[in-house]
Each structure stands twice: as C-alpha cells, then as structure tokens.
Design a protein around this motif. Structure first.
Motif, PDB file in Angstrom:
ATOM      1  N   LEU A  50      22.817  14.765 -12.095  1.00  0.00           N
ATOM      2  CA  LEU A  50      21.052  15.178 -12.095  1.00  0.00           C
ATOM      3  C   LEU A  50      20.406  14.804 -10.817  1.00  0.00           C
ATOM      4  CD1 LEU A  50      19.814  15.306 -15.825  1.00  0.00           C
ATOM      5  CD2 LEU A  50      20.145  17.325 -14.154  1.00  0.00           C
ATOM      6  N   PRO A  51      20.598  13.667 -10.383  1.00  0.00           N
ATOM      7  CA  PRO A  51      20.009  12.847  -9.317  1.00  0.00           C
ATOM      8  C   PRO A  51      20.272  13.916  -8.175  1.00  0.00           C
ATOM      9  CG  PRO A  51      20.657  11.380 -10.559  1.00  0.00           C
ATOM     10  CD  PRO A  51      21.106  12.296 -11.057  1.00  0.00           C
ATOM     11  N   LEU A  52      21.531  13.940  -7.916  1.00  0.00           N
ATOM     12  CA  LEU A  52      22.125  14.795  -6.607  1.00  0.00           C
ATOM     13  C   LEU A  52      21.386  16.157  -6.841  1.00  0.00           C
ATOM     14  CD1 LEU A  52      23.688  15.146  -4.199  1.00  0.00           C
ATOM     15  CD2 LEU A  52      25.601  15.709  -5.604  1.00  0.00           C
ATOM     16  N   LEU A  53      21.567  16.989  -8.015  1.00  0.00           N
ATOM     17  CA  LEU A  53      20.950  18.039  -7.957  1.00  0.00           C
ATOM     18  C   LEU A  53      19.129  18.127  -7.596  1.00  0.00           C
ATOM     19  CD1 LEU A  53      22.095  19.563 -11.501  1.00  0.00           C
ATOM     20  CD2 LEU A  53      22.949  20.437  -9.024  1.00  0.00           C
ATOM     21  N   ALA A  54      18.610  17.366  -7.940  1.00  0.00           N
ATOM     22  CA  ALA A  54      17.172  17.039  -7.778  1.00  0.00           C
ATOM     23  C   ALA A  54      17.076  16.893  -6.091  1.00  0.00           C
ATOM     24  CB  ALA A  54      16.685  16.072  -8.355  1.00  0.00           C
ATOM     25  N   ALA A  55      18.045  16.188  -5.456  1.00  0.00           N
ATOM     26  CA  ALA A  55      18.067  15.954  -4.075  1.00  0.00           C
ATOM     27  C   ALA A  55      18.253  17.202  -3.297  1.00  0.00           C
ATOM     28  CB  ALA A  55      19.058  14.575  -3.661  1.00  0.00           C
ATOM     29  N   THR A  56      19.284  17.940  -3.925  1.00  0.00           N
ATOM     30  CA  THR A  56      19.712  19.059  -3.182  1.00  0.00           C
ATOM     31  C   THR A  56      18.673  20.210  -3.362  1.00  0.00           C
ATOM     32  OG1 THR A  56      21.955  18.765  -4.145  1.00  0.00           O
ATOM     33  CG2 THR A  56      21.390  21.080  -3.232  1.00  0.00           C
ATOM     34  N   VAL A  57      17.840  20.403  -4.447  1.00  0.00           N
ATOM     35  CA  VAL A  57      16.759  21.218  -4.501  1.00  0.00           C
ATOM     36  C   VAL A  57      15.613  20.869  -3.492  1.00  0.00           C
ATOM     37  CG1 VAL A  57      14.776  22.110  -6.125  1.00  0.00           C
ATOM     38  CG2 VAL A  57      17.176  21.727  -6.925  1.00  0.00           C
ATOM     39  N   LEU A  58      15.303  19.573  -3.273  1.00  0.00           N
ATOM     40  CA  LEU A  58      14.408  19.042  -2.342  1.00  0.00           C
ATOM     41  C   LEU A  58      14.624  19.554  -1.146  1.00  0.00           C
ATOM     42  CD1 LEU A  58      12.098  17.430  -1.475  1.00  0.00           C
ATOM     43  CD2 LEU A  58      13.624  15.154  -1.595  1.00  0.00           C
ATOM     44  N   MET A  59      15.919  19.406  -0.804  1.00  0.00           N
ATOM     45  CA  MET A  59      16.383  19.802   0.874  1.00  0.00           C
ATOM     46  C   MET A  59      16.629  21.180   1.114  1.00  0.00           C
ATOM     47  SD  MET A  59      16.721  16.893   2.431  1.00  0.00           S
ATOM     48  CE  MET A  59      17.430  17.147   3.825  1.00  0.00           C
ATOM     49  N   THR A  60      16.685  22.049  -0.016  1.00  0.00           N
ATOM     50  CA  THR A  60      16.984  23.555  -0.127  1.00  0.00           C
ATOM     51  C   THR A  60      15.512  24.019   0.308  1.00  0.00           C
ATOM     52  OG1 THR A  60      18.550  23.696  -1.634  1.00  0.00           O
ATOM     53  CG2 THR A  60      17.329  25.499  -1.362  1.00  0.00           C
ATOM     54  N   LEU A  61      14.310  23.258  -0.255  1.00  0.00           N
ATOM     55  CA  LEU A  61      12.952  23.502   0.078  1.00  0.00           C
ATOM     56  C   LEU A  61      12.613  22.939   1.450  1.00  0.00           C
ATOM     57  CD1 LEU A  61      11.439  23.465  -3.390  1.00  0.00           C
ATOM     58  CD2 LEU A  61      12.455  25.392  -2.310  1.00  0.00           C
ATOM     59  N   ALA A  62      12.811  21.849   1.811  1.00  0.00           N
ATOM     60  CA  ALA A  62      12.216  21.172   2.807  1.00  0.00           C
ATOM     61  C   ALA A  62      12.780  21.434   4.095  1.00  0.00           C
ATOM     62  CB  ALA A  62      12.605  19.593   2.396  1.00  0.00           C
ATOM     63  N   ILE A  63      14.304  21.782   4.319  1.00  0.00           N
ATOM     64  CA  ILE A  63      14.696  22.080   5.643  1.00  0.00           C
ATOM     65  C   ILE A  63      14.284  23.572   5.947  1.00  0.00           C
ATOM     66  CG2 ILE A  63      17.073  22.793   6.698  1.00  0.00           C
ATOM     67  CD1 ILE A  63      18.275  20.681   5.040  1.00  0.00           C
ATOM     68  N   PRO A  64      14.187  24.350   5.189  1.00  0.00           N
ATOM     69  CA  PRO A  64      13.691  25.732   5.743  1.00  0.00           C
ATOM     70  C   PRO A  64      11.979  25.600   6.229  1.00  0.00           C
ATOM     71  CG  PRO A  64      14.789  26.188   3.901  1.00  0.00           C
ATOM     72  CD  PRO A  64      14.632  24.617   3.966  1.00  0.00           C
ATOM     73  N   SER A  65      11.449  25.017   5.414  1.00  0.00           N
ATOM     74  CA  SER A  65       9.937  24.720   5.666  1.00  0.00           C
ATOM     75  C   SER A  65       9.927  23.994   6.923  1.00  0.00           C
ATOM     76  CB  SER A  65       9.446  24.013   4.613  1.00  0.00           C
ATOM     77  OG  SER A  65       9.395  24.602   3.304  1.00  0.00           O
ATOM     78  N   LEU A  66      10.629  23.131   7.201  1.00  0.00           N
ATOM     79  CA  LEU A  66      10.420  22.182   8.394  1.00  0.00           C
ATOM     80  C   LEU A  66      10.775  23.033   9.448  1.00  0.00           C
ATOM     81  CD1 LEU A  66       9.940  19.714  10.070  1.00  0.00           C
ATOM     82  CD2 LEU A  66      12.266  19.046   9.525  1.00  0.00           C
ATOM     83  N   ALA A  67      12.055  23.697   9.601  1.00  0.00           N
ATOM     84  CA  ALA A  67      12.666  24.597  10.645  1.00  0.00           C
ATOM     85  C   ALA A  67      11.482  25.736  11.046  1.00  0.00           C
ATOM     86  CB  ALA A  67      13.740  25.398  10.173  1.00  0.00           C
ATOM     87  N   TYR A  68      10.954  26.556   9.869  1.00  0.00           N
ATOM     88  CA  TYR A  68       9.815  27.395  10.090  1.00  0.00           C
ATOM     89  C   TYR A  68       8.527  26.971  10.828  1.00  0.00           C
ATOM     90  CZ  TYR A  68       6.578  31.076   9.102  1.00  0.00           C
ATOM     91  OH  TYR A  68       5.470  32.092   9.364  1.00  0.00           O
ATOM     92  N   LEU A  69       8.062  25.500  10.240  1.00  0.00           N
ATOM     93  CA  LEU A  69       7.021  25.104  10.981  1.00  0.00           C
ATOM     94  C   LEU A  69       7.244  24.721  12.354  1.00  0.00           C
ATOM     95  CD1 LEU A  69       5.671  22.856   8.095  1.00  0.00           C
ATOM     96  CD2 LEU A  69       4.630  25.061   8.998  1.00  0.00           C
ATOM     97  N   VAL A  70       8.290  24.070  12.653  1.00  0.00           N
ATOM     98  CA  VAL A  70       8.770  23.754  14.089  1.00  0.00           C
ATOM     99  C   VAL A  70       8.615  24.852  14.873  1.00  0.00           C
ATOM    100  CG1 VAL A  70      10.360  22.650  15.621  1.00  0.00           C
ATOM    101  CG2 VAL A  70       9.834  21.561  13.359  1.00  0.00           C
TER     102      VAL A  70
END
Length: 327
Positions: free
Chosen positions: A67-87
């Motif tokens: 479960l902790p790894l799943l939570a970390a994966t969901v976080l990165m699944t949302l954070a990486i595209p958001s950061l790439a789009y903003l940059v």
C-alpha cells in the motif's frame, strides 16, 4: 563500487551494448533492421513476462507492504505530468498541445528503461521486488491525466467550446493499449497460477527474458539513432529538459521508494520508472488526442535524448543514489 566503476559496469552490460550496437547501426545507415512483426512480438513477450512474474510476486506480498508503494506511485503519476506541463508551458512557452504531449510522455513509463533497470538490479546482486510491474501499469495512467490537463486547458481557452476527446474515450484507449492489457492480464494469470503450473512455463518466460530484451534494445538503438536526425526540432531547451527532468524525477523516485520501505533494488527500479519517458504507448495516444502536437518534439526528446541518457548514465546514477541512501 566507485561511481566510475559502476558506470563502466553498466556500459559493459550486454543489454546496454546491444542498444549501443543498434545506435551505431542506425548512425551508419546500416541495412540491419528487425521486421515490424518481430518488434511487436518482442514487446508483447517482454510485457507479458513482466506481468506474469509480477503477478506471482504480488500474490505473495502482504497488502500492508504494498500500500505505501501504491500511494507513492499514484503521487508520482500525478506529480510528474503536472511538473512537465508547467515547465514546458510556462518556461518554454509551448502551446497546450505540445506541453500536454510532453507531459504524457514523461508521465508514462519507458518499458525499455524498466527492463534494463530490472536486469541491472539483478546483475548487481540486489534484485527488485517482483511486483514493480504493477507500478508500471499504474503509471501508464499518467497519459490519461496529461490528456485531461490538455482538455481542461483547451476548454478554458475556448470558453467551453464543444468537441475534443471525451474522458471515457481516453480511459478506454489506454486500457485497450497493449501495455496495460498485457501487464494487468499477465499479473492476473501469474497471481492465479499454482506453483506446479508456473514451473511448466517458467523456463520460457524467465529463461529467455534477457535474450529477448537484448533484441528489443538493439531495435531501440536503431530507432533512437534515426530519430536523432530530428534533434534540431527539440532545441537546446528540450535537450536540457530531456536530461534534467529524468534526473530530478529519478532521484525523487529513489528517495520515495526508500522511504516506503523498498530495498536497494526496488527503490532504484522505482526511481528508473519515474525517470523514464514513454515512446510506445504515449505517442499513439497523443497522435489520436493531440494531433496538433509535434512528434518531432515529444518523440525526439523521449527517444533520442532521455532513453540513451537513462541507459548510459541515469541507471548507474539512480542505483548509486539508492545505495547511498540505504548505506
């Protein structure tokens, strides 16, 4: 192992040398090429193999451990595209279509980088947890999230004008894609198989894996070299982005993997997953949903910049960082 020795060890890995050979063949315009049907077969085999073995390991794992790894994966699944789009949107001034297409590629996963990192971790004597394939499947939804970002931004820009791709269509197109289907289907089959049933098919799906991977990376080297001819289209900004974005995402991924309790190999592979950029599933989705986006930008950046960087430099860097964090 010192950093220079680690880099040399990675460069001399057969799977990396296969990629380098393919790149040389591509640069010298060799007649060497794999038929399209063979390339598709290799991709199917590798994805299905990872799904099967991942399902076996996931079935053995305790839910509380995953479960902790799943939570970390969901976080990165949302954070990486958001950061790439903003940059790319704010700093580079890209339009919505191109910024979202880049976000989709860097928010998704390069299966070649994943395969190479798994093989590297095993070669270094620190194999990753087998259920990492489930994280790859989950991060494929970064493509959907990126296209949703584009749809929302375009809707605002057009004051709610109709048209475009519906969210349901985006979800369905990703689920129908071979990456999700083979990984999730393979994990289901692998999780349901008994020990006796698994032993009957294990030699084919584990014994041949590295050989198949070498052929796949040979073709990826050829393709990357040919795509490098369009390097001028990405410009200096995207060349820097194609190196710095993976490094940042990879180091954050390794740190998160370590924090949720993964071993050296698992944290390293999770970092490599976060650092990678898709060049198989994401381009197909972007061609359909973002026809105005330029493949010369997003495909060249992911395939001709980020993939070679990760295979030659990024993988030993992320591994070294994982070792340092858990020393």
């Amino acid at each position: 192992m010192p950093g220079a020795d680690l880099l040399l060890a990675n460069l001399l890995q057969p799977i990396v040398l296969a990629f380098v050979l393919g790149a040389i063949a591509g640069f010298v315009k060799s007649e060497l090429e794999l038929p399209e049907a063979v390339i598709k077969l290799l991709a199917i085999y590798l994805l299905f193999s990872l799904g099967l073995t991942g399902g076996r390991e996931l079935a053995k794992a305790e839910l509380g451990d995953v479960l902790p790894l799943l939570a970390a994966t969901v976080l990165m699944t949302l954070a990486i595209p958001s950061l790439a789009y903003l940059v790319t949107r704010r700093l580079a001034g890209f339009d919505i279509s191109n910024a979202a297409a880049i976000a989709a590629h860097y928010g998704s996963v390069s299966t070649a980088t994943f395969f190479a990192s798994v093989a590297f971790a095993k070669a270094m004597g620190t194999p990753s947890e087998g259920y990492m394939a489930a994280m790859v499947a989950l991060m494929e939804f970064g493509v959907i999230y990126s296209l949703v970002i584009a749809r929302v931004a375009m809707g605002r820009q057009q004051q709610g004008a109709g048209g475009g791709v519906q969210l349901g269509e985006l979800v369905a197109s990703v689920i129908r894609g071979r990456g999700i289907l083979l990984l999730l289907g393979g994990m289901t089959i692998g999780g349901l198989a008994t020990d006796g049933q698994w032993q009957q098919i294990q030699p084919f799906y584990e014994g041949l894996f590295r050989g198949m991977l070498m052929l796949f990376l040979l073709e990826m080297g050829i393709t990357a070299a040919r795509q490098a001819g369009a390097f001028r289209q990405v410009g200096l900004f995207m060349a820097g982005f194609g190196v710095l974005m993976p490094v940042f995402n990879g180091l954050v991924g390794v740190a998160l993997g370590t924090w949720v309790g993964l071993g050296v190999g698992g944290a390293f592979v999770f970092g490599a997953i976060c650092a990678s950029a898709s060049f198989i599933d994401a381009p197909a989705a972007c061609r359909a949903a973002l026809p105005a986006a330029s493949p010369g930008i997003y495909l060249t950046a992911s395939l001709a910049v980020t993939l070679p960087f990760n295979l030659l430099v990024g993988i030993p860097l992320y591994y070294r960082f994982a070792v340092w964090l858990q020393a």
